[in-house]
Design an enzyme around this catalytic site. Structure first.
Site, short mmCIF file in Angstrom:
data_model
loop_
_atom_site.label_atom_id
_atom_site.label_comp_id
_atom_site.label_asym_id
_atom_site.label_seq_id
_atom_site.Cartn_x
_atom_site.Cartn_y
_atom_site.Cartn_z
CB CYS A 285 3.84 2.35 3.41
SG CYS A 285 5.36 1.58 3.52
CG HIS A 333 2.69 -2.08 2.30
ND1 HIS A 333 2.94 -0.72 1.63
CD2 HIS A 333 1.57 -2.15 2.51
CE1 HIS A 333 1.55 -0.09 1.74
NE2 HIS A 333 0.89 -0.88 2.07
CG HIS A 345 -2.54 0.85 2.74
ND1 HIS A 345 -1.79 0.03 2.01
CD2 HIS A 345 -3.93 1.20 2.27
CE1 HIS A 345 -2.71 -0.29 0.95
NE2 HIS A 345 -3.83 0.27 1.18
#
Length: 371
Positions: A285, A333, A345
């Site tokens: 990520c 994240h 993402h």
């Protein structure tokens, strides 16, 4: 698959999942067996699914929902470990570069010290012969070579000049000692971060392996239903987020750098998630977001946690394309906002870079790399 084996598939998955979570979270492996649930739960009639052609019961929605939540936790913990790995990796690279630079300074310092010793010997010999200083020593002591050439006759000689050389030698020796201490300290930090990186890598593999093992215990039909449950959970969260009216307040337009970052990130759609990866074939990520902004000419921290700590924060209502949305209370994240309530993402292992709803996960906050 036989009827008996088929009817135990979900139960086996649930038992293995709970055991895995217990093992990963407990101080020692010896206690794992004590926390395992009864291996033969009986789903209620109201929650039972349909039967397959052989007559075995399919998993209930409640059971699959429990599996989904525990898989989410495993992958979340893997994401936290990935951030720790990436942070240790980044520190290792910086410390290695610092050690190389210190080594160069030590080499230059030794060369300078050797030159000073030669000059000191030349000065001593010249003074022994006649009390003067050789021209190369005078030139070394002069702040300006031209001043030396213009007024060589006025350059101080004798004892004062010798003291200047001695002082210079002492400073050089002190510098060398400090470089050596700094290098030693950096080596210790480097080794500590190598160990941290190795531990984080071990933890990542453990969490992902446990999650994959849980999923492998499910039948194809159960995995398909599990995927639908994941989609429904994300859709529900996104709908609630949009229902708050937040999108009505978001109207910011991306900067030129932000547009470049968005283009880079969306160009990676379909590429697989891989922990620790920064492209070009796969990403995690924060690898995706950091590389996207690097392509726009803006270097940002490598990990989602450091992106949250170091980058300027903005209100959700002020967010614009290119901004980074940080998720979860521990900033584990990160995704890039692309407008219209959507993000791009790299979700987790087993997934690919994709577009999703910005509100499909719990938002911690928003940061702007080009504030």
């Amino acid at each position: 698959m036989g009827t008996g084996k088929r009817s135990r598939s979900l139960t086996t998955a649930a038992v293995a999942l709970v055991c895995a979570v217990t093992v990963l979270g407990a101080p020692g492996l010896a206690h794992a067996s004590q926390t395992a649930p009864d291996p033969s739960p009986s789903p209620s009639p109201s929650s039972s699914g349909s039967s397959d052609s052989s007559g075995s019961a399919s998993a209930s929605t409640e059971e699959l929902e429990a599996v989904r939540e525990k898989l989410d936790k495993l992958y979340h913990d893997a994401a936290v470990a990935t951030d720790a790995y990436n942070a240790a990796e980044e520190k290792t690279e910086k410390q290695s570069a610092q050690i190389v630079e210190l080594a160069r300074e030590i080499v230059k310092g030794k060369e300078r010290l050797a030159k000073l010793k030669d000059l000191m010997g030349a000065a001593a010999r010249a003074q022994y012969r006649g009390g003067g200083l050789p021209p190369e020593v005078q030139l070394w002591l002069s702040q300006n070579p031209q001043d030396f050439l213009d007024g060589a006759g006025r350059v101080r000689q004798g004892q004062h000049a010798s003291k200047g050389l001695l002082a210079e030698m002492e400073r050089t020796q002190q510098d060398l000692e400090q470089y050596a201490k700094d290098a030693s300290a950096q080596w210790k930090k480097l080794e500590a971060n190598r160990k941290a990186r190795a531990e984080a890598k071990k933890e990542i593999k453990k969490q992902i392996a446990a999650a994959e093992e849980m999923e492998s215990q499910l039948e194809a039909e159960e995995r398909a239903r599990l995927a639908k449950l994941e989609e429904e959970a994300a859709r529900k969260a996104q709908t609630e987020w949009l229902g708050s009216g937040v999108l009505d307040e978001i109207g910011g337009k991306g900067s030129e750098e932000g547009k470049k970052a968005v283009k880079f990130a969306t160009d990676q759609i379909g590429k697989p998630y891989e922990w620790g990866a920064e492209g070009p074939r796969s990403y995690d990520c924060s690898g995706l977001t950091s590389e996207a902004w690097a392509s726009a000419g803006k270097g940002i921290p490598r990990t989602s946690q450091e992106q949250w700590k170091q980058l300027d924060r903005v209100d959700v209502k002020d967010m614009r394309p290119g901004d980074l949305i940080i998720y979860n209370a521990d900033a584990s994240h990160v995704a890039m906002y692309i407008g219209d309530g959507a993000i791009v993402h790299a979700p987790r292992p087993g997934r690919t870079v994709t577009i999703a709803g910005a509100g499909s996960m719990p938002i911690l906050g928003v940061v702007r790399p080009d504030a």
